[in-house]
Write an enzyme that holds these catalytic residues in place. Structure first.
Site: not given
Length: 261
Positions: A116, A136, A70
């Site tokens: 993901e 993460e 992300a």
């Protein structure tokens, strides 16, 4: 399809190839990319086709990359309400639930949200330079867009915990051994391999593939009712009779030839 700023599309009659296109940030998944992926899904839900997802291909001067995760700059500013909205989780669920199969062609980094997104695909193939994992917790957050439940289903709990809790990143050989990816090809051959897999899927009856995917992902308590309902639909389809007639004709032809020789 519309013009996109973070995606490059190659449309064919039976498939759509979507290349993530933010190479300046290693294809980090930002809000714009999420919105554009939603638009792609909207269209594929209404006109089902196979989806191939890839990143930036390798060049003479740069390594390939699927998605490095992300967009940290945007993630840094998100607060509780954005987390509860499931911004990335919602698009990955939508990708996973597309009517026809999704193929993720992975080159280089597939980390965090990039991993993901790959986990949401039905098939994952890669290159020798693949690095896949979920770092993460090193950033003070959890892998909140599907890895905590999809990954253990894909590779089992012990290895999933190494990735999620201890920051382990798998290389191509390790991912192949864990069946997280099923094929390894050189970067130059990766898309051809993805299209070859799509060709094999496209050779099947589309409705049978679509219903099989639905039944496969149905919860345990839905079986065997959903299996028999799907079969009931397919038993009335024109494709069933056409394909079975072709098979029986071909078998009779082979038998006749065998007798003649």
């Amino acid at each position: 399809m519309a013009d996109y700023t973070t995606l490059i599309l190659d449309e064919r009659e039976d498939r759509v190839h979507v290349a993530l296109n933010r190479p300046e940030v290693r294809n980090a998944i930002d809000a714009t990319m999420v919105a554009e992926l939603h638009d792609v899904c909207y269209r594929l839900e209404r006109e089902p086709r196979i989806l191939i997802l890839s990143g930036t291909p390798a060049t003479e001067t740069a390594k390939g990359v699927f998605a490095s995760g992300a967009d940290i700059a945007q993630l840094r500013e998100r607060r509780r309400e954005e987390a509860l909205a499931g911004i990335n989780a919602s698009i990955f669920i939508r990708v996973a639930q597309l009517p026809l199969p999704v193929i993720a062609a992975l080159d280089g980094y597939a980390l965090g949200g990039g991993a993901e997104l790959a986990f949401a695909a039905d098939f994952r193939i890669g290159t020798p330079s693949v690095k896949i994992g979920n770092p993460e917790t090193n950033l003070g957050i959890t892998a909140g867009a599907g890895a905590t439940w999809r990954l253990k289903e894909l590779i089992g709990e012990p290895l999933a915990k190494e990735i999620l809790l201890a920051g382990r990143v798998l290389d191509a050989d390790e991912a192949l051994a864990a069946h997280l990816i099923t094929e390894v090809h050189e970067s130059a051959d990766l898309l051809a391999a993805a299209h070859a897999l799509a060709d094999r899927i496209a050779a099947q009856d589309p409705l049978a593939v679509r219903l099989t995917k639905t039944v496969f992902h149905a919860p345990r308590e839905a079986h065997p009712v959903i299996d028999t309902l799907a079969q009931g639909i397919l038993f009335e389809s024109d494709a069933k009779f056409t394909r079975m007639d072709a098979f029986l004709t071909g078998r009779a032809s082979r038998t006749t030839k065998g007798t003649a020789t």
